[in-house]
Design a protein around this motif. Structure first.
Motif, PDB file in Angstrom:
ATOM      1  N   PHE A 157      -2.943   0.419  -2.803  1.00 44.42           N
ATOM      2  CA  PHE A 157      -4.727  -0.696  -1.697  1.00 44.42           C
ATOM      3  C   PHE A 157      -4.532  -0.475  -0.694  1.00 44.42           C
ATOM      4  O   PHE A 157      -2.823   0.222  -0.150  1.00 44.42           O
ATOM      5  CB  PHE A 157      -3.768  -2.422  -1.703  1.00 44.42           C
ATOM      6  N   SER A 158      -5.038   0.481   0.217  1.00 45.48           N
ATOM      7  CA  SER A 158      -4.892   0.952   1.402  1.00 45.48           C
ATOM      8  C   SER A 158      -6.200   0.731   2.562  1.00 45.48           C
ATOM      9  O   SER A 158      -7.300   0.613   2.091  1.00 45.48           O
ATOM     10  CB  SER A 158      -5.069   3.034   1.248  1.00 45.48           C
ATOM     11  N   ARG A 159      -6.573   0.931   3.551  1.00 44.73           N
ATOM     12  CA  ARG A 159      -7.262   0.886   4.454  1.00 44.73           C
ATOM     13  C   ARG A 159      -7.515   2.005   4.843  1.00 44.73           C
ATOM     14  O   ARG A 159      -6.654   2.257   6.403  1.00 44.73           O
ATOM     15  CB  ARG A 159      -7.114  -0.204   5.320  1.00 44.73           C
ATOM     16  N   VAL A 184      -0.118  -6.616  11.270  1.00 44.54           N
ATOM     17  CA  VAL A 184       0.565  -6.729   9.809  1.00 44.54           C
ATOM     18  C   VAL A 184       1.846  -7.161   9.429  1.00 44.54           C
ATOM     19  O   VAL A 184       1.678  -8.051   8.791  1.00 44.54           O
ATOM     20  CB  VAL A 184       1.113  -5.315   8.824  1.00 44.54           C
ATOM     21  N   ALA A 185       2.506  -7.436  10.267  1.00 44.67           N
ATOM     22  CA  ALA A 185       3.899  -8.844   9.802  1.00 44.67           C
ATOM     23  C   ALA A 185       3.469 -10.161   9.507  1.00 44.67           C
ATOM     24  O   ALA A 185       3.470 -11.307   8.992  1.00 44.67           O
ATOM     25  CB  ALA A 185       4.615  -9.089  11.680  1.00 44.67           C
ATOM     26  N   ALA A 186       1.769 -10.035  10.888  1.00 42.06           N
ATOM     27  CA  ALA A 186       1.100 -11.941  10.784  1.00 42.06           C
ATOM     28  C   ALA A 186       0.282 -11.599   9.202  1.00 42.06           C
ATOM     29  O   ALA A 186       0.737 -12.819   8.657  1.00 42.06           O
ATOM     30  CB  ALA A 186      -0.307 -11.762  11.720  1.00 42.06           C
ATOM     31  N   PRO A 203       5.001  13.701   6.631  1.00 35.12           N
ATOM     32  CA  PRO A 203       4.026  11.462   6.774  1.00 35.12           C
ATOM     33  C   PRO A 203       4.830  10.766   6.080  1.00 35.12           C
ATOM     34  O   PRO A 203       5.865  10.933   5.647  1.00 35.12           O
ATOM     35  CB  PRO A 203       3.271  12.720   4.684  1.00 35.12           C
ATOM     36  N   GLN A 204       3.859   9.745   6.535  1.00 33.30           N
ATOM     37  CA  GLN A 204       4.515   8.262   6.299  1.00 33.30           C
ATOM     38  C   GLN A 204       3.389   7.477   5.943  1.00 33.30           C
ATOM     39  O   GLN A 204       2.623   7.738   6.414  1.00 33.30           O
ATOM     40  CB  GLN A 204       5.138   8.244   7.540  1.00 33.30           C
ATOM     41  N   PRO A 205       3.777   6.469   5.086  1.00 28.35           N
ATOM     42  CA  PRO A 205       2.278   5.439   4.456  1.00 28.35           C
ATOM     43  C   PRO A 205       1.936   4.374   5.275  1.00 28.35           C
ATOM     44  O   PRO A 205       3.448   4.620   6.692  1.00 28.35           O
ATOM     45  CB  PRO A 205       3.737   4.367   4.079  1.00 28.35           C
ATOM     46  N   ALA A 206       0.655   4.255   5.518  1.00 28.12           N
ATOM     47  CA  ALA A 206       0.706   3.700   6.448  1.00 28.12           C
ATOM     48  C   ALA A 206       0.836   1.885   6.429  1.00 28.12           C
ATOM     49  O   ALA A 206       1.254   1.665   5.260  1.00 28.12           O
ATOM     50  CB  ALA A 206      -1.300   3.333   6.288  1.00 28.12           C
ATOM     51  N   PRO A 207       0.855   0.985   7.961  1.00 28.83           N
ATOM     52  CA  PRO A 207       1.057   0.400   7.976  1.00 28.83           C
ATOM     53  C   PRO A 207       1.213  -0.202   6.623  1.00 28.83           C
ATOM     54  O   PRO A 207       1.900  -2.165   5.901  1.00 28.83           O
ATOM     55  CB  PRO A 207       1.274  -0.625   9.403  1.00 28.83           C
ATOM     56  N   SER A 208      -0.048  -1.106   6.448  1.00 33.14           N
ATOM     57  CA  SER A 208      -0.223  -2.303   5.488  1.00 33.14           C
ATOM     58  C   SER A 208      -0.928  -1.269   4.035  1.00 33.14           C
ATOM     59  O   SER A 208      -1.095  -2.093   3.277  1.00 33.14           O
ATOM     60  CB  SER A 208      -2.097  -2.808   5.678  1.00 33.14           C
TER      61      SER A 208
END
Length: 243
Positions: free
Chosen positions: A182-184, A92-94, A142-147
């Motif tokens: 936005f999610s994946r 995600v950082a890239a 629960p936590q957000p997905a990285p992207s």
């Protein structure tokens, strides 16, 4: 002859080596390479990364190319060469960094329309899903997905895209607040969905440190509605839950 496990370990080590430019700059006992082998591996890794991001830039920035240089031409610039020197392919950082480089590459002054900057932000948010493969680490809450990203726009971007695709004019009635998520998923399916205020509140309250009942309280929802919302967000890959 190596056993099946050591073969898999070697394959994983090779993949990690090719994906991580930082790792390629350091000697590693797990993957000993002669200097010439390391140089060839580095060239191949850069080729893979350039191809990876070129494809995802072309898919993600499909509408801004109507008014600006095609986003994928970024990969042939010196700025992208420098990016490849320390990027971790698929992280995600890239993707964040590549997205920022893309905005600089395609941004125009003056902007072609009032909605231009938001169109670029929409495409950048989509790109984060398309150009990353990171999944959330296991967590108790629960936590957000990285992207995953949830943001408010002042233009109805989904309708703006429809009109750009059809060539119809974009009128001022599309200037209205809308919140998009936005999610994946872990299987790579990308979602862009309009969410209401309550759903956005649940997403933002699920930061990995709160129990579902605390999230419900923060979002001013009943425990039942909050749990249903958490489950729905998890299904589209926006949240990772303990279950």
């Amino acid at each position: 002859m190596t056993d099946a496990r050591s073969d898999r370990d070697l394959q994983d080590a090779v993949i990690t080596y090719l994906a991580d430019a930082n790792l390629r700059r350091t000697a590693t006992a797990r993957l000993p390479l002669a200097p010439d082998q390391a140089r060839r591996a580095g060239r191949f890794a850069r080729f893979l990364a350039r191809r990876y991001y070129r494809d995802r830039l072309a898919r993600s920035f499909r509408y801004s190319r109507l008014f600006a240089p095609a986003a994928e031409t970024l990969v042939d610039t010196p700025a992208f060469d420098a990016f490849l020197d320390d990027c971790v392919l698929g992280s995600v950082a890239a993707a964040e960094r590549a997205g920022d480089l893309t905005l600089n590459h395609v941004n125009l002054s003056p902007a072609p329309a009032a909605w231009w900057s938001e169109l670029l932000q929409y495409e950048r948010s989509f790109f984060l899903q398309a150009a990353s493969t990171e999944n959330a680490s296991p967590a108790q809450f629960p936590q957000p997905a990285p992207s995953a990203r949830c943001r408010q726009f002042s233009w109805n971007l989904p309708e703006v895209l429809v009109r750009l695709k059809s060539g119809r004019p974009i009128s001022d009635e599309l200037c209205c607040a809308i919140t998009l998520l936005f999610s994946r998923t872990r299987h790579g399916r990308i979602y862009v969905v309009e969410v209401d205020e309550a759903t956005a509140a649940v997403f933002h309250a699920a930061h990995g440190h709160s129990r579902p009942e605390q999230i419900a309280e923060a979002a001013c929802l009943s425990a039942t509605i909050a749990q249903q919302t958490l489950s729905a967000l998890a299904q589209i890959g926006a949240l990772a839950t303990s279950s």
